[in-house]
Write a protein that holds these residues in place. Sequence first.
Motif, PDB file in Angstrom:
ATOM      1  N   UNK A 130      53.616  31.555  42.186  1.00 52.65           N
ATOM      2  CA  UNK A 130      54.388  30.355  41.852  1.00 52.65           C
ATOM      3  C   UNK A 130      55.344  30.647  40.699  1.00 52.65           C
ATOM      4  N   UNK A 131      54.853  31.432  39.738  1.00 56.41           N
ATOM      5  CA  UNK A 131      55.691  31.754  38.573  1.00 56.41           C
ATOM      6  C   UNK A 131      56.628  32.924  38.861  1.00 56.41           C
ATOM      7  N   UNK A 132      56.548  33.496  40.063  1.00 60.34           N
ATOM      8  CA  UNK A 132      57.323  34.687  40.462  1.00 60.34           C
ATOM      9  C   UNK A 132      57.120  35.825  39.461  1.00 60.34           C
ATOM     10  N   UNK A 133      55.871  36.070  39.111  1.00 59.94           N
ATOM     11  CA  UNK A 133      55.576  37.097  38.108  1.00 59.94           C
ATOM     12  C   UNK A 133      54.496  38.069  38.608  1.00 59.94           C
ATOM     13  N   UNK A 134      54.415  38.249  39.934  1.00 56.97           N
ATOM     14  CA  UNK A 134      53.333  39.085  40.495  1.00 56.97           C
ATOM     15  C   UNK A 134      53.315  40.483  39.893  1.00 56.97           C
ATOM     16  N   UNK A 135      54.518  41.048  39.663  1.00 57.46           N
ATOM     17  CA  UNK A 135      54.541  42.445  39.199  1.00 57.46           C
ATOM     18  C   UNK A 135      54.353  42.563  37.682  1.00 57.46           C
ATOM     19  N   UNK A 136      54.229  41.400  36.998  1.00 60.54           N
ATOM     20  CA  UNK A 136      54.062  41.439  35.537  1.00 60.54           C
ATOM     21  C   UNK A 136      52.656  41.054  35.097  1.00 60.54           C
ATOM     22  N   UNK A 137      51.743  40.980  36.055  1.00 58.05           N
ATOM     23  CA  UNK A 137      50.360  40.569  35.795  1.00 58.05           C
ATOM     24  C   UNK A 137      49.713  41.304  34.628  1.00 58.05           C
ATOM     25  N   UNK A 154      53.553  26.900  32.952  1.00 55.69           N
ATOM     26  CA  UNK A 154      53.651  25.762  33.873  1.00 55.69           C
ATOM     27  C   UNK A 154      52.797  25.991  35.117  1.00 55.69           C
ATOM     28  N   UNK A 155      52.887  27.223  35.644  1.00 56.23           N
ATOM     29  CA  UNK A 155      52.134  27.539  36.870  1.00 56.23           C
ATOM     30  C   UNK A 155      50.635  27.362  36.634  1.00 56.23           C
ATOM     31  N   UNK A 156      50.172  27.789  35.467  1.00 57.25           N
ATOM     32  CA  UNK A 156      48.745  27.661  35.160  1.00 57.25           C
ATOM     33  C   UNK A 156      48.356  26.191  34.995  1.00 57.25           C
ATOM     34  N   UNK A 157      49.193  25.473  34.238  1.00 52.99           N
ATOM     35  CA  UNK A 157      48.836  24.087  33.924  1.00 52.99           C
ATOM     36  C   UNK A 157      48.905  23.173  35.140  1.00 52.99           C
ATOM     37  N   UNK A 158      49.651  23.578  36.140  1.00 54.78           N
ATOM     38  CA  UNK A 158      49.886  22.638  37.235  1.00 54.78           C
ATOM     39  C   UNK A 158      49.311  23.102  38.571  1.00 54.78           C
ATOM     40  N   UNK A 174      62.708  27.403  32.848  1.00 52.47           N
ATOM     41  CA  UNK A 174      63.074  28.380  33.863  1.00 52.47           C
ATOM     42  C   UNK A 174      64.447  28.112  34.465  1.00 52.47           C
ATOM     43  N   UNK A 175      64.730  28.843  35.512  1.00 53.71           N
ATOM     44  CA  UNK A 175      66.034  28.691  36.160  1.00 53.71           C
ATOM     45  C   UNK A 175      66.008  27.483  37.105  1.00 53.71           C
ATOM     46  N   UNK A 176      67.176  27.224  37.746  1.00 59.55           N
ATOM     47  CA  UNK A 176      67.300  26.014  38.565  1.00 59.55           C
ATOM     48  C   UNK A 176      66.255  25.975  39.681  1.00 59.55           C
ATOM     49  N   UNK A 177      66.011  27.141  40.323  1.00 60.60           N
ATOM     50  CA  UNK A 177      65.076  27.120  41.459  1.00 60.60           C
ATOM     51  C   UNK A 177      63.650  26.849  40.967  1.00 60.60           C
ATOM     52  N   UNK A 178      63.305  27.380  39.776  1.00 60.70           N
ATOM     53  CA  UNK A 178      61.959  27.113  39.252  1.00 60.70           C
ATOM     54  C   UNK A 178      61.810  25.643  38.851  1.00 60.70           C
ATOM     55  N   UNK A 179      62.911  25.084  38.288  1.00 61.57           N
ATOM     56  CA  UNK A 179      62.874  23.654  37.931  1.00 61.57           C
ATOM     57  C   UNK A 179      62.615  22.798  39.162  1.00 61.57           C
ATOM     58  N   UNK A 201      64.656  14.472  27.000  1.00 61.89           N
ATOM     59  CA  UNK A 201      65.967  13.980  26.565  1.00 61.89           C
ATOM     60  C   UNK A 201      66.968  14.102  27.709  1.00 61.89           C
ATOM     61  N   UNK A 202      66.479  14.575  28.852  1.00 59.31           N
ATOM     62  CA  UNK A 202      67.349  14.792  30.001  1.00 59.31           C
ATOM     63  C   UNK A 202      67.486  13.471  30.771  1.00 59.31           C
ATOM     64  N   UNK A 203      68.613  12.797  30.553  1.00 54.09           N
ATOM     65  CA  UNK A 203      68.820  11.467  31.142  1.00 54.09           C
ATOM     66  C   UNK A 203      68.822  11.533  32.672  1.00 54.09           C
ATOM     67  N   UNK A 204      69.427  12.593  33.190  1.00 52.04           N
ATOM     68  CA  UNK A 204      69.509  12.720  34.640  1.00 52.04           C
ATOM     69  C   UNK A 204      68.109  12.872  35.238  1.00 52.04           C
ATOM     70  N   UNK A 205      67.327  13.733  34.586  1.00 48.14           N
ATOM     71  CA  UNK A 205      65.961  13.969  35.073  1.00 48.14           C
ATOM     72  C   UNK A 205      65.164  12.671  35.047  1.00 48.14           C
ATOM     73  N   UNK A 206      65.251  11.956  33.931  1.00 47.94           N
ATOM     74  CA  UNK A 206      64.469  10.720  33.794  1.00 47.94           C
ATOM     75  C   UNK A 206      64.899   9.676  34.819  1.00 47.94           C
ATOM     76  N   UNK A 207      66.228   9.536  34.983  1.00 43.39           N
ATOM     77  CA  UNK A 207      66.694   8.476  35.883  1.00 43.39           C
ATOM     78  C   UNK A 207      66.357   8.793  37.339  1.00 43.39           C
ATOM     79  N   UNK A 208      66.355  10.082  37.685  1.00 45.62           N
ATOM     80  CA  UNK A 208      66.089  10.412  39.090  1.00 45.62           C
ATOM     81  C   UNK A 208      64.597  10.540  39.380  1.00 45.62           C
ATOM     82  N   UNK A 209      63.788  10.748  38.333  1.00 46.78           N
ATOM     83  CA  UNK A 209      62.393  11.127  38.516  1.00 46.78           C
ATOM     84  C   UNK A 209      61.416   9.975  38.271  1.00 46.78           C
ATOM     85  N   UNK A 210      61.799   9.068  37.349  1.00 48.46           N
ATOM     86  CA  UNK A 210      60.814   8.080  36.870  1.00 48.46           C
ATOM     87  C   UNK A 210      60.942   6.727  37.564  1.00 48.46           C
TER      88      UNK A 210
END
Lengths: 392, 251
Positions: A130-137, A154-158, A174-179, A201-210
């Motif tokens: 999920x975190x795209x970190x397989x090779x960094x284990x 995030x991957x662990x917590x969720x 993270x980057x857009x795809x991880x977000x 503080x991300x107004x767009x995120x809050x308005x679209x998500x909540x």
Amino acid sequence: MIFVKNLTKIYKGYSKPTKRLWTVLSFGFYEGDIFYPALEDISFEVQKGEILGIIGRNGAGKSTLLKILTGVTGYDFGTVKVKGSLRSLLELGVGFNPELTGKENLYYNGLIYGFSPYEIQKAEKEIFEFASLEEFKNVPLKNYSSGMNVRLGFALASFKRPDILLIDEALSVGDASFQQKSIKQIQDFVKAGTCVVVVSHDLHLLSSFCNRILVLERGKLIIDSIPKKALEKYMQVLALAEEESHTQISYSSILEYYNVSIFNSSGISTTTFFIQEQITIKINFTLKQKIEDLTVGFHIEDSRGIRVFGTNSHILKTEAKPTHNLNYSCSFQFPICFREGKYSLSISIHRGDSHIEGCLLWKESILDFEVERINLPKFEGLVYTPVKCNWH
Amino acid sequence: MKNIFFQRLTLVWILTKRDYAIQFAGTKFGLAWMVFQSIALISLYILIFSILNLKSSSNHYIDILSGVLFWIPIQDMILKSSQILVENRNIIKKSKIGISLFLKVPILQFFIHLSLLFLPCLIFFVWLGKLNIFLFILNFFWMLFCVILLYPFISYLSQANVLLKDISPMLRILLQFLFWTLPILYTPSLAWKEILSWNPFYFMLEIFRFLILKDYLPYINWYCVVCFILLSIFFHTFSNKKLTKIVLDQL
């Protein structure tokens, strides 16, 4: 699932180091000589499957509220009831140690989160994927970038669904795809019945998500409402706060008169437009005195409160010139390429490039209008752009 | 209730393992170093004392070794406790683990260290014929009782260290004072014993030696024992709730 009533939290501080000594010597019975109310009389509820956003300026009490809900810190008055398993993403990667490898950090922090060793072992592959970190284990965390660090956090917590999820600015990692992946994961939790409280503080995120947003200001609850109304209130709070900080001049008193109209391509003032139609927003106003670096701006929000577009005369590099004495007239022309639906126009008059500095006027939803689709194909998304499709 | 107790115990064990893992992160042998360090240290003492003891018929070196065995883990525990909250402030501030579980980490580490140091010493005492084979095992219960008595002070000092950074250097000086007022490296006269026995670690050391060494006669100042127990109860009653709340806000 979360019930908060008349919650008050007062932080105590010290004016001198000797006062700290008194606290130590008195076993905490002397609490300090500076009292700062971090939260005052806050009441709200969050039900199963609901997403509650919290917004406010720095020091408004957002993080303190999440800490109280998590149980990290106590409170002075009121009632807080939290029913169900709770996970808080107050800071991603908290507890991670740079010397330990990703795998070791995953193991120890997973156990701290309350997962069993078996659960962690079973989910290890899934988490790293999920975190795209397989090779960094097996790489120590000190060699991870900050983005990799929070992705793992995030991957662990969720990876397992809690009943209540508290998130403090942790969705913009993270980057857009991880977000997108993170938001989708949380939306899946919500569908399954998790209630989410998100501070951002991300107004767009809050308005679209909540579903609902609380606006906090100096520890007080200003509004608990649907995203559109709450974010409008928040913008007013920002504008007012700035006005307060400019004690020499009261900018809002400089404005004598204003009016706003929207015209269609035929020059008729109306509230219904067609996709791709050229429209003109005209703002006329009169000032009591001349202002340097004067800017007029607008933004348009859709019915969910998502800001679709906005700009101002400063960004467009145009200089304000009065038509007569201190009368000004500013117009913006552009093709309205938004999808069909209801929109609202908000305007601002201020100094500099944003209303945060020297705000003369901030008016949310000053005009409502509709956009309709005629003779255009159906499309997906918020904006329409003409597309040609060819087969070869 | 039983479940919660085991959950908390497991969490303390995890935090302890994590603490060791951080200490020895990046090393090839990892946790094995912790075991080796402790055994090597006490083995070195044993080696030197066995050479010296062969030349002397007195029990002086046995007393020194038993004293060192008592003092090293206690000193490590107190120093570690004073730092544990500050070292883990991020995790305490952002997770719901709480302060009290972190304070148990140095205690668990104390018993691990004590066990590691105990084993070579036992072999040495058996070899010399000085081990109290009937009572030595009770020492773990005695040390558990001592730790219970010390815990309110440890908790107070670690929380005080969050509010006042001066606690840590002050504590090192205090520990030096307590060490030199204990009969570890010397045997005091009776007059001095009366004065030194007011050191709260004095009676702990004397009973520790009584339980581990054959024919050891402890000198105990019962007034000091009662005073220390009362003081411990006092600290336990007053330092917990109010101070913890303030410390959580100040971390």
